[in-house]
Write a protein that holds these residues in place. Structure first.
Motif, PDB file in Angstrom:
ATOM      1  N   MET A 110       0.688  -1.168   0.133  1.00  0.00           N
ATOM      2  CA  MET A 110       0.074  -0.006   0.083  1.00  0.00           C
ATOM      3  C   MET A 110       0.936   1.435  -0.073  1.00  0.00           C
ATOM      4  N   THR A 111       1.756   1.382   0.780  1.00  0.00           N
ATOM      5  CA  THR A 111       2.745   2.403   0.898  1.00  0.00           C
ATOM      6  C   THR A 111       4.173   2.052   0.831  1.00  0.00           C
ATOM      7  N   ASP A 112       5.063   2.885   0.159  1.00  0.00           N
ATOM      8  CA  ASP A 112       6.628   2.536  -0.030  1.00  0.00           C
ATOM      9  C   ASP A 112       7.178   2.795   1.265  1.00  0.00           C
ATOM     10  N   PRO A 113       7.855   1.597   1.825  1.00  0.00           N
ATOM     11  CA  PRO A 113       8.488   2.079   2.950  1.00  0.00           C
ATOM     12  C   PRO A 113       9.715   2.959   2.904  1.00  0.00           C
ATOM     13  N   ALA A 114      10.119   3.132   1.397  1.00  0.00           N
ATOM     14  CA  ALA A 114      11.425   3.959   1.391  1.00  0.00           C
ATOM     15  C   ALA A 114      10.952   5.480   1.193  1.00  0.00           C
ATOM     16  N   LEU A 115       9.877   5.730   1.039  1.00  0.00           N
ATOM     17  CA  LEU A 115       9.257   7.001   1.036  1.00  0.00           C
ATOM     18  C   LEU A 115       8.908   7.458   2.470  1.00  0.00           C
ATOM     19  N   PRO A 116       9.053   8.704   2.691  1.00  0.00           N
ATOM     20  CA  PRO A 116       8.597   9.392   4.265  1.00  0.00           C
ATOM     21  C   PRO A 116       7.273   9.160   3.971  1.00  0.00           C
ATOM     22  N   ASP A 175      -5.443   6.312   8.716  1.00  0.00           N
ATOM     23  CA  ASP A 175      -5.105   4.866   9.627  1.00  0.00           C
ATOM     24  C   ASP A 175      -4.745   4.044   8.592  1.00  0.00           C
ATOM     25  N   ARG A 176      -5.573   3.806   7.580  1.00  0.00           N
ATOM     26  CA  ARG A 176      -5.456   2.748   6.545  1.00  0.00           C
ATOM     27  C   ARG A 176      -4.201   2.583   5.992  1.00  0.00           C
ATOM     28  N   PHE A 177      -3.941   4.002   5.568  1.00  0.00           N
ATOM     29  CA  PHE A 177      -2.605   4.411   4.858  1.00  0.00           C
ATOM     30  C   PHE A 177      -1.330   4.585   5.524  1.00  0.00           C
ATOM     31  N   LYS A 178      -1.707   4.600   6.902  1.00  0.00           N
ATOM     32  CA  LYS A 178      -0.546   4.973   8.092  1.00  0.00           C
ATOM     33  C   LYS A 178      -0.001   6.496   7.545  1.00  0.00           C
ATOM     34  N   ALA A 179      -0.850   7.323   7.266  1.00  0.00           N
ATOM     35  CA  ALA A 179      -0.724   8.744   7.020  1.00  0.00           C
ATOM     36  C   ALA A 179      -0.551   9.467   8.344  1.00  0.00           C
ATOM     37  N   HIS A 180       0.117  10.557   8.388  1.00  0.00           N
ATOM     38  CA  HIS A 180      -0.056  11.176   9.611  1.00  0.00           C
ATOM     39  C   HIS A 180      -0.976  12.535   9.375  1.00  0.00           C
ATOM     40  N   VAL A 181      -1.300  12.956  10.093  1.00  0.00           N
ATOM     41  CA  VAL A 181      -2.416  14.059  10.267  1.00  0.00           C
ATOM     42  C   VAL A 181      -2.035  15.150  11.202  1.00  0.00           C
ATOM     43  N   ARG A 182      -2.228  16.413  10.704  1.00  0.00           N
ATOM     44  CA  ARG A 182      -1.866  17.634  11.401  1.00  0.00           C
ATOM     45  C   ARG A 182      -3.407  18.383  11.237  1.00  0.00           C
ATOM     46  N   VAL A 183      -4.195  18.370  12.626  1.00  0.00           N
ATOM     47  CA  VAL A 183      -5.623  19.142  12.602  1.00  0.00           C
ATOM     48  C   VAL A 183      -4.902  20.684  13.103  1.00  0.00           C
ATOM     49  N   VAL A 184      -5.247  21.504  11.993  1.00  0.00           N
ATOM     50  CA  VAL A 184      -4.750  22.885  12.351  1.00  0.00           C
ATOM     51  C   VAL A 184      -5.967  23.727  12.779  1.00  0.00           C
ATOM     52  N   LEU A 216     -14.302  10.721   0.649  1.00  0.00           N
ATOM     53  CA  LEU A 216     -13.659   9.359   1.010  1.00  0.00           C
ATOM     54  C   LEU A 216     -12.939   8.836  -0.476  1.00  0.00           C
ATOM     55  N   GLN A 217     -13.723   8.904  -1.656  1.00  0.00           N
ATOM     56  CA  GLN A 217     -13.197   8.389  -2.822  1.00  0.00           C
ATOM     57  C   GLN A 217     -12.013   9.153  -3.217  1.00  0.00           C
ATOM     58  N   GLY A 218     -11.913  10.647  -3.149  1.00  0.00           N
ATOM     59  CA  GLY A 218     -11.100  11.474  -3.567  1.00  0.00           C
ATOM     60  C   GLY A 218      -9.794  11.342  -2.623  1.00  0.00           C
ATOM     61  N   LEU A 219      -9.805  11.324  -1.333  1.00  0.00           N
ATOM     62  CA  LEU A 219      -8.683  11.283  -0.536  1.00  0.00           C
ATOM     63  C   LEU A 219      -8.199   9.681  -0.765  1.00  0.00           C
ATOM     64  N   ASP A 220      -8.777   8.761  -0.678  1.00  0.00           N
ATOM     65  CA  ASP A 220      -8.172   7.505  -1.152  1.00  0.00           C
ATOM     66  C   ASP A 220      -7.575   7.358  -2.299  1.00  0.00           C
ATOM     67  N   LYS A 221      -8.143   8.082  -3.234  1.00  0.00           N
ATOM     68  CA  LYS A 221      -7.353   8.280  -4.785  1.00  0.00           C
ATOM     69  C   LYS A 221      -5.915   8.735  -4.601  1.00  0.00           C
ATOM     70  N   VAL A 222      -5.808   9.923  -3.897  1.00  0.00           N
ATOM     71  CA  VAL A 222      -4.626  10.853  -3.851  1.00  0.00           C
ATOM     72  C   VAL A 222      -3.684  10.072  -2.846  1.00  0.00           C
ATOM     73  N   LEU A 223      -4.034   9.346  -1.959  1.00  0.00           N
ATOM     74  CA  LEU A 223      -3.110   8.731  -1.087  1.00  0.00           C
ATOM     75  C   LEU A 223      -2.416   7.428  -1.793  1.00  0.00           C
ATOM     76  N   VAL A 224      -3.377   6.695  -2.614  1.00  0.00           N
ATOM     77  CA  VAL A 224      -2.716   5.599  -3.255  1.00  0.00           C
ATOM     78  C   VAL A 224      -2.006   6.297  -4.410  1.00  0.00           C
ATOM     79  N   GLU A 225      -2.040   7.176  -4.933  1.00  0.00           N
ATOM     80  CA  GLU A 225      -1.089   7.966  -5.991  1.00  0.00           C
ATOM     81  C   GLU A 225       0.060   8.411  -5.267  1.00  0.00           C
ATOM     82  N   LEU A 226       0.068   8.950  -4.084  1.00  0.00           N
ATOM     83  CA  LEU A 226       1.388   9.216  -3.447  1.00  0.00           C
ATOM     84  C   LEU A 226       1.976   8.226  -2.795  1.00  0.00           C
ATOM     85  N   GLY A 227       1.434   7.081  -2.412  1.00  0.00           N
ATOM     86  CA  GLY A 227       1.943   5.685  -1.889  1.00  0.00           C
ATOM     87  C   GLY A 227       3.131   5.518  -2.068  1.00  0.00           C
TER      88      GLY A 227
END
Length: 155
Positions: A1-7, A29-38, A144-155
């Motif tokens: 799902m995510t490339d461990p070589a990338l931050p 959580d599913r993508f192990k992404a960090h979140v900053r709620v500003v 939800l679909q849009g965020l999922d798509k972007v996170l897959v692309e950045l994966g």
């Protein structure tokens, strides 16, 4: 799902009027992404080492300034603020509205022009106005679909 070589990807949330915070936490959580709620005021965030609340001063644009400075190639910004969107796109971030539509370099110019036009129209209406349409289940699903798509692309 995510490339461990990338931050990890970081999702920056312009939180004061964000109707999709719970959805962001679940997808992150599913993508192990960090979140900053500003925001300018504290509000509850889930207990997680990847989710952090960032409370900025209440000065004008303090939250926007923090987000724009933190934005970069491995960030996704969630906001409805057109001027913040422009700053984040220039920094290389991906930007999603709360309804899941993604802004890019091609769409931001017309969005800024529309914003200016609407401001002119509102100023001539002497307080008459509406606001955005109510947030719908379809908007939430599209987000939800849009965020999922972007996170897959950045994966």
């Amino acid at each position: 799902m995510t490339d461990p070589a990338l931050p990890p990807v970081t999702i920056l949330v312009d939180a004061d009027a964000c109707p999709v915070k719970d959805e962001i936490y679940r997808v992150a959580d599913r993508f192990k992404a960090h979140v900053r709620v500003v925001s300018n005021s504290a509000f509850r965030v889930p207990v997680s080492e990847r989710i952090k609340r960032v409370v900025v001063s209440d000065s004008f644009d303090a939250a926007d300034d923090w987000i724009a400075e933190a934005a970069g190639a491995r960030t996704v910004v969630i906001t409805a603020d057109i001027l913040l969107t422009e700053r984040c796109l220039k920094a290389g971030a991906r930007v999603l509205k709360h309804d899941g539509r993604e802004f890019d370099a091609a769409s931001i110019g017309s969005a800024i022009a529309t914003r200016a036009l609407m401001a002119d129209l509102r100023s001539g209406m002497d307080g008459i106005g509406g606001g955005p349409p109510p947030f719908s289940k379809a908007d939430r699903s599209r987000f939800l679909q849009g965020l999922d798509k972007v996170l897959v692309e950045l994966g």
